[in-house]
Motif scaffolding. Structure first.
Motif, short mmCIF file in Angstrom:
data_model
loop_
_atom_site.label_atom_id
_atom_site.label_comp_id
_atom_site.label_asym_id
_atom_site.label_seq_id
_atom_site.Cartn_x
_atom_site.Cartn_y
_atom_site.Cartn_z
N SER A 260 0.81 -1.22 0.00
CA SER A 260 0.00 0.00 0.00
C SER A 260 0.84 1.27 0.00
O SER A 260 0.36 2.34 -0.37
N ALA A 309 -7.96 -12.86 -6.41
CA ALA A 309 -8.58 -11.62 -5.95
C ALA A 309 -7.81 -11.04 -4.77
O ALA A 309 -7.70 -9.81 -4.65
N GLU A 312 -4.87 -9.25 -6.40
CA GLU A 312 -5.23 -8.05 -7.16
C GLU A 312 -5.83 -6.95 -6.29
O GLU A 312 -5.53 -5.77 -6.49
N THR A 313 -6.65 -7.33 -5.34
CA THR A 313 -7.39 -6.33 -4.57
C THR A 313 -6.69 -5.97 -3.26
O THR A 313 -6.48 -4.78 -2.97
N ALA A 314 -6.36 -6.97 -2.48
CA ALA A 314 -5.80 -6.70 -1.15
C ALA A 314 -4.30 -6.46 -1.18
O ALA A 314 -3.75 -5.83 -0.28
N ASN A 315 -3.62 -6.97 -2.23
CA ASN A 315 -2.17 -6.83 -2.27
C ASN A 315 -1.68 -6.00 -3.46
O ASN A 315 -0.54 -6.12 -3.87
N PHE A 316 -2.59 -5.19 -4.03
CA PHE A 316 -2.23 -4.22 -5.07
C PHE A 316 -1.57 -4.87 -6.29
O PHE A 316 -0.73 -4.28 -6.95
N GLY A 317 -1.95 -6.12 -6.58
CA GLY A 317 -1.46 -6.79 -7.77
C GLY A 317 -0.12 -7.46 -7.63
O GLY A 317 0.39 -8.06 -8.59
N LEU A 377 -10.74 -9.11 3.20
CA LEU A 377 -11.23 -9.72 1.97
C LEU A 377 -11.48 -11.22 2.16
O LEU A 377 -12.46 -11.77 1.64
N GLN A 381 -14.95 -13.37 1.46
CA GLN A 381 -15.00 -14.57 0.62
C GLN A 381 -15.54 -15.77 1.38
O GLN A 381 -16.33 -16.56 0.86
#
Length: 512
Positions: A260, A309, A312-317, A377, A381
């Protein structure tokens, strides 16, 4: 397809090429050993590193894998691992296995001393390793299980006599397990926790827990010529809100970042090295506690998680999905385990029903910190698959590996130097991170088989991958994705390398 050790190491090493290239463009053409800068009188004497402070300065009682990076400042191992993770000389300049593989003799460098001036000879190495094997509060004793006895054969030769053929020993002794502690200092274990006495590149001059450690160059370190800073200050990793300000003000010269923080630090004009390293994110599971004692519940959890996911979402890709404790390209990585439990919420609900929970199940997920986006996240899920998840933050200062208070924990497995050691820590009956203290019946024999091959033997990769498969398919750990290490630094810092494992500072220098 089974990969050779050389190919595996090369693949992991290739992951850091981009970071190395970007560093070269920032640092200029000066030599990595600082010779040209030194001649011009422009080399600074202090480096401030933003990294986690160790839970203890005693490698024998350390129960946090990440401690090894800070401990390596004060201690040197019998061996080292290079930037690619391969065993190389450390305190020992070489080693020799007996023809039957049942003993290995390490040939120490002559004239070694500890930072307190006492002699570091074969007798001291013997005493330090024996403490690691026998101390009641040792966290490394299980990793020395194949060492039957140790003899000091001369001032510089120390032999480990083994219960079985074990070619992992040179790798094993490059980390905490092989870091040699002064026998005189270890008599006061409480003092050693804050005042280390080793033979590493630096000496701890002052330490304020939770604040910082101030270290100075150890002139007696065997490779002291490659240590190009006189002082090293270790401070906790900067908070996201102050990372940029800390670099701008010079509070930090080098700082570990989270995903982040990367965008903001780059936008402020600071170089950020990006390296895929050995650690992976994982859910620790105690399979002796309900409902995790039912394998289908654990499979449902793994199936409910969308790892891509998370990346991509929680770890910025950053990172790659994994279903095992090793990254792709590492010798112990088994490609047959790829996509072991594909994301499928409907399948997860079916597994829950088969486990006796047709209406879903309630569980608690423990986090290290409240704002971990990965945990949030995962909760979403799991909830979508009928696994009603409540988040809780672990009590600060309570080590769950010791207390086992929380049966389901979002964690990170920080790689061990030997893949066999990693399997033992995660899955062995006495493994530090094995919350349930159960182990697959077939795993010990598979580990023995893998340990019996020299690291260069073509049969070794298949054997260690087979051990990985046995462990992963029989144990409850839920592996998530690989870790990416982000290191920001001042443009005045030169010579940094990207290490797949332990961070070291040989060849690093700072402009005035």
């Amino acid at each position: 397809m089974r990969v050779s050790k050389a190919a595996g190491i090369a693949a992991v090493a290739a992951l850091v090429v981009t970071g190395c290239a970007s560093r070269a463009s920032v640092s200029g053409a000066s030599s990595s050993d600082g010779t040209a800068v030194s001649a011009a009188g422009q080399r600074g004497d202090t480096l401030t590193w933003g990294w986690s402070l160790p839970s203890t300065w005693d490698p024998v009682t350390s129960a946090v894998g990440n401690d090894v990076h800070a401990l390596t400042l004060a201690y040197e191992g019998v061996t080292e691992v290079n930037a690619k993770g391969e065993a190389q000389p450390g305190l020992a300049r070489s080693w020799t296995y007996a023809k039957n593989g049942r003993s290995v003799t390490f040939h120490l460098r002559p004239g070694l001393t500890f930072s307190d001036g006492t002699k570091l000879d074969a007798a001291a190495v013997k005493a330090s390793l024996e403490r690691g094997k026998t101390a009641k509060d040792s966290t490394i004793a299980p990793q020395l299980a194949t060492v039957e006895s140790i003899t000091a054969d001369s001032a510089t030769d120390v032999t480990l006599h083994l219960t079985q053929v074990d070619h992992q020993i040179p790798l094993l002794l490059s980390g905490k397990t092989g870091q040699i502690v002064s026998p005189a200092a270890s008599k006061d274990a409480a003092k050693l926790a804050t005042q280390p006495v080793g033979a590493g590149p630096f000496i701890v001059r002052s330490y304020v827990p939770g604040s910082q450690a101030t270290l100075v160059k150890n002139p007696a370190f065997w490779n002291a010529d490659k240590i190009l800073v006189t002082n090293l200050i270790l401070k906790p990793t900067p908070d996201p809100a102050v990372a940029v300000a800390g670099l701008q003000s010079g509070q930090f010269d080098v700082a570990d970042l989270t995903a982040s923080q990367v965008g903001g630090v780059k936008a402020a004009g600071f170089p950020v090295e990006t390296a895929n390293v050995l650690p992976v994110r994982v859910l620790d599971v105690n399979n002796t506690v309900k409902p995790f004692d039912n394998p289908k519940v654990v499979q449902a959890i793994s199936t409910a998680i969308d790892r891509q996911a998370l990346v991509e979402t929680a770890n910025f890709g950053y990172g790659q999905p994994v279903w095992q404790p090793f990254p792709k390209g590492y010798v112990a990585y088994d490609p047959e385990l790829d996509n072991l439990y594909p994301h499928d919420a409907a399948k997860a609900k079916q597994l829950l029903a088969e486990a006796g929970y047709p209406d879903g199940v309630d569980i608690q997920l423990a986090l290290g910190k409240a704002d971990d986006p990965v945990g949030e996240l995962i909760q979403q899920q799991l909830n979508a698959a009928g696994i009603r998840t409540t988040l809780t933050v672990q009590t600060p200062g309570v080590n769950n590996y010791i207390t086992r208070r929380y049966p389901f924990v979002l964690d990170q497995f920080n790689a061990r130097q030997s893949p066999v050691q990693a399997l033992q820590v995660l899955f062995g009956a006495q493994g530090l991170m094995n919350l349930g203290k159960t182990t697959p019946a077939a795993l010990p024999a598979a580990v023995v088989k893998a340990s019996g091959y020299p690291l260069t033997d073509p049969a070794y990769p298949a054997a260690i991958q087979d051990a990985t498969k046995i462990a992963v398919t029989n144990m409850p750990n839920v592996f998530l994705f690989t870790v990416t290490r982000f290191t920001a630094h001042s443009p005045k810092v030169h010579g940094l390398q990207n290490w797949v494992d332990i961070q070291r500072f040989e060849g690093v220098w700072v402009e005035k």
